[in-house]
Design a protein around this motif. Structure first.
Motif, PDB file in Angstrom:
ATOM      1  N   LEU A   1      -5.015   0.604  12.511  1.00  0.00           N
ATOM      2  CA  LEU A   1      -6.223  -0.111  12.433  1.00  0.00           C
ATOM      3  C   LEU A   1      -6.005  -1.720  12.906  1.00  0.00           C
ATOM      4  CD1 LEU A   1      -8.395   1.278   9.623  1.00  0.00           C
ATOM      5  CD2 LEU A   1      -8.352   1.642  12.329  1.00  0.00           C
TER       6      LEU A   1
ATOM      7  N   LEU B   1       0.845  -1.264  -0.151  1.00  0.00           N
ATOM      8  CA  LEU B   1       0.114   0.067  -0.134  1.00  0.00           C
ATOM      9  C   LEU B   1       0.934   1.417  -0.102  1.00  0.00           C
ATOM     10  CD1 LEU B   1      -2.556  -1.185   2.602  1.00  0.00           C
ATOM     11  CD2 LEU B   1      -3.218  -0.670   0.303  1.00  0.00           C
TER      12      LEU B   1
ATOM     13  N   SER C   1      -3.489   1.892   7.969  1.00  0.00           N
ATOM     14  CA  SER C   1      -3.801   0.595   7.839  1.00  0.00           C
ATOM     15  C   SER C   1      -3.043  -0.239   9.194  1.00  0.00           C
ATOM     16  CB  SER C   1      -3.398  -0.269   6.608  1.00  0.00           C
ATOM     17  OG  SER C   1      -3.618  -1.632   6.819  1.00  0.00           O
ATOM     18  N   ALA C   2      -1.836   0.451   9.471  1.00  0.00           N
ATOM     19  CA  ALA C   2      -1.074  -0.200  10.735  1.00  0.00           C
ATOM     20  C   ALA C   2      -1.820   0.320  11.784  1.00  0.00           C
ATOM     21  CB  ALA C   2       0.233   0.090  10.697  1.00  0.00           C
TER      22      ALA C   2
ATOM     23  N   TRP D   1      -4.213  -3.676  10.676  1.00  0.00           N
ATOM     24  CA  TRP D   1      -4.330  -4.435   9.407  1.00  0.00           C
ATOM     25  C   TRP D   1      -3.050  -4.440   8.732  1.00  0.00           C
ATOM     26  CZ3 TRP D   1      -9.102  -1.030   7.236  1.00  0.00           C
ATOM     27  CH2 TRP D   1     -10.023  -1.245   8.001  1.00  0.00           C
ATOM     28  N   LYS D   2      -2.862  -5.234   7.585  1.00  0.00           N
ATOM     29  CA  LYS D   2      -1.502  -5.507   6.785  1.00  0.00           C
ATOM     30  C   LYS D   2      -1.279  -4.215   6.208  1.00  0.00           C
ATOM     31  CE  LYS D   2      -1.727  -9.338   4.477  1.00  0.00           C
ATOM     32  NZ  LYS D   2      -1.807 -10.564   3.952  1.00  0.00           N
ATOM     33  N   LYS D   3      -0.026  -3.975   5.761  1.00  0.00           N
ATOM     34  CA  LYS D   3       0.360  -2.997   4.913  1.00  0.00           C
ATOM     35  C   LYS D   3       0.249  -3.453   3.389  1.00  0.00           C
ATOM     36  CE  LYS D   3       3.224  -0.873   8.414  1.00  0.00           C
ATOM     37  NZ  LYS D   3       4.697  -0.128   8.642  1.00  0.00           N
ATOM     38  N   THR D   4      -0.036  -4.671   3.303  1.00  0.00           N
ATOM     39  CA  THR D   4      -0.170  -4.836   1.775  1.00  0.00           C
ATOM     40  C   THR D   4      -1.579  -5.581   1.505  1.00  0.00           C
ATOM     41  OG1 THR D   4       0.669  -7.237   2.460  1.00  0.00           O
ATOM     42  CG2 THR D   4       2.204  -5.699   1.729  1.00  0.00           C
ATOM     43  N   VAL D   5      -1.886  -5.648   0.222  1.00  0.00           N
ATOM     44  CA  VAL D   5      -3.223  -6.073  -0.234  1.00  0.00           C
ATOM     45  C   VAL D   5      -2.832  -7.175  -1.167  1.00  0.00           C
ATOM     46  CG1 VAL D   5      -3.439  -4.345  -1.889  1.00  0.00           C
ATOM     47  CG2 VAL D   5      -5.274  -5.493  -1.090  1.00  0.00           C
TER      48      VAL D   5
ATOM     49  N   MET E   1      -1.495   5.359   3.223  1.00  0.00           N
ATOM     50  CA  MET E   1      -2.671   4.253   3.517  1.00  0.00           C
ATOM     51  C   MET E   1      -1.913   3.085   4.351  1.00  0.00           C
ATOM     52  SD  MET E   1      -4.442   4.064  -0.085  1.00  0.00           S
ATOM     53  CE  MET E   1      -5.508   2.646   0.357  1.00  0.00           C
ATOM     54  N   ALA E   2      -0.469   2.719   4.237  1.00  0.00           N
ATOM     55  CA  ALA E   2      -0.014   1.628   4.924  1.00  0.00           C
ATOM     56  C   ALA E   2      -0.029   2.391   6.391  1.00  0.00           C
ATOM     57  CB  ALA E   2       1.377   1.306   4.479  1.00  0.00           C
ATOM     58  N   ASN E   3       0.247   3.299   6.770  1.00  0.00           N
ATOM     59  CA  ASN E   3       0.355   3.733   8.335  1.00  0.00           C
ATOM     60  C   ASN E   3      -1.126   3.756   8.703  1.00  0.00           C
ATOM     61  OD1 ASN E   3       3.267   4.186   8.195  1.00  0.00           O
ATOM     62  ND2 ASN E   3       3.233   6.562   7.236  1.00  0.00           N
TER      63      ASN E   3
END
Length: 406
Positions: free
Chosen positions: A251, A240, A248-249, A253-257, A244-246
């Motif tokens: 929350l 990501l 996601s972290a 969640w993973k930093k990848t999709v 968006m990665a930060n």
């Protein structure tokens, strides 16, 4: 119609190709009938006959060149007559066109030259719009039915959703050619097409039946729909963007999709179908207004003619084919396997001489009778046909675009 479309897909790619040809012929008929209604007023002969002759000639050229020669030559090469047709396909196509050309010249009548030449151009434009696009549709199908189903569905989704958004929210006219089209419908249909196109692409990517290229298996004497899917139809992990990665972290969640690459490609297809695709419909609307007709035909009750339903599809087919050839296409081993069947006897002898002359006798050592059961045989034939060398000791040789020294 949706149910019939699903049944055709279930039957397989051959049913889709046959349906495409039927639609092509019907669309051509509708366009030519408009010209014929004008042409018939002057009592001039042969316009319809010539138009159908050029349709047959165009189909023979396009489908003989790609489908028979590239995909089915293993089947047809078992017949001496079919082997001859493949070997001299372009000459036969040219001869057929010349027959039509001479036929047209002999049909010219004084006082009506301008009208006749206008209708001659009419026929060729109809061939360009209908035959060429339907040919591209079939080529797309050979890359996998997903390249047919997704684009066709996107045009339908965009048409339906643009109508719904326009019906409920439409206030701002979009274009004079279609007064009922609105900006609200255009934008709403575009966003809906992208979202629904991605969902449809995700679902179809999971089934080899939809993503595998159409290939004929000589061993099974039938088409096979199982394959090792191309990388664009296998799940890939993407990182990501930093923001968006930060988020996601935070929350947890993973930093990848993980997604199928084809889903990303579907966004490009969606954008074209929603932004440029409607202009195929606008073009058809302008055409009908020019000739003061409401529809191209009445074959579909309440929806007009076949061309009224497929005006945007043809434009979409061209884009999909260009997109595949530019960003997706890879060299097909099946096409390479077809080539030895089209090597003439004289070329084989000439190839062996070239190998010996360039001290490549080892590469030409395998000259079996069946090229498909002897890989070294067809490899050496392809090598011999494209090999060119110059110079003496340490001479430079070229095969296609590759240069090397011996």
């Amino acid at each position: 119609m949706i149910g019939l479309f699903c049944v055709i897909i279930y039957v397989g790619p051959l049913a889709l190709m046959f349906t495409t040809l039927l639609v092509q012929v019907w669309c051509f008929k509708e366009i030519i009938n408009i010209g014929y209604s004008v042409y018939r007023m002057h009592g001039l002969p042969w316009f319809r006959s010539l138009s159908w002759w050029f349709l047959i000639t165009s189909n023979y050229f396009f489908y003989g060149e790609s489908l028979v020669a590239d995909y089915f030559s293993v089947i047809f090469s078992k017949s001496d007559f079919m082997r001859w047709l493949i070997a001299y396909h372009r000459f036969t196509s040219f001869t057929m066109y010349i027959i039509g050309f001479v036929w047209f010249v002999l049909s010219l009548k004084k006082r009506y030259y301008m009208r006749q030449f206008s209708l001659f151009a009419w026929t060729h434009v109809a061939l360009l719009i209908v035959v060429t696009q339907s040919y591209l549709i079939i080529i797309n199908i050979f890359h996998g039915m997903i390249w047919f189903i997704v684009p066709v569905s996107m045009i339908v989704i965009n048409d339906v959703m643009a109508y719904m958004f326009g019906f409920f929210f439409g206030k701002t006219p979009l274009i004079q050619l279609s007064p009922k089209k609105t900006w609200e419908g255009f934008i709403g249909g575009g966003f809906s097409t992208i979202i629904m196109g991605m969902l449809l692409s995700y679902m179809l990517c999971q089934y080899p039946f939809f993503v595998c290229p159409v290939e004929y298996s000589e061993a099974e004497d039938s088409f096979k729909y199982d394959c090792d899917p191309s990388p664009i139809f296998r799940p890939q992990e993407y990182s990501l963007p930093e923001t968006m990665a930060n988020f996601s972290a935070l929350l947890g969640w993973k930093k990848t999709v993980t997604m199928y690459p084809f889903v990303l490609h579907s966004i490009a297809l969606s954008l074209f179908s929603s932004v440029i695709g409607p202009f195929g419909g606008f073009f058809a609307s302008g055409f009908k207004r020019a000739f003061k007709i409401k529809d191209f035909g009445d074959v579909i009750p309440g929806h007009g003619g076949m061309m009224d339903r497929f005006d945007c599809q043809y434009l979409m087919a061209s884009f999909v084919n260009v997109y595949i050839m530019t960003f997706i296409s890879e060299t097909s081993p099946q096409k390479l396997l077809q080539k030895p069947w089209r090597v003439k006897q004289q070329e084989r002898k000439y190839g062996r001489k070239k190998c010996k002359r360039n001290n490549l006798s080892g590469a030409c050592a395998h000259q079996g009778e069946n090229p498909l059961t002897d890989p070294a045989h067809w490899t050496s034939l392809l090598l011999a046909r494209s090999l060119s060398c110059s110079g003496g000791e340490g001479r430079r040789c070229q095969i296609g675009g590759l240069l090397f020294r011996l």
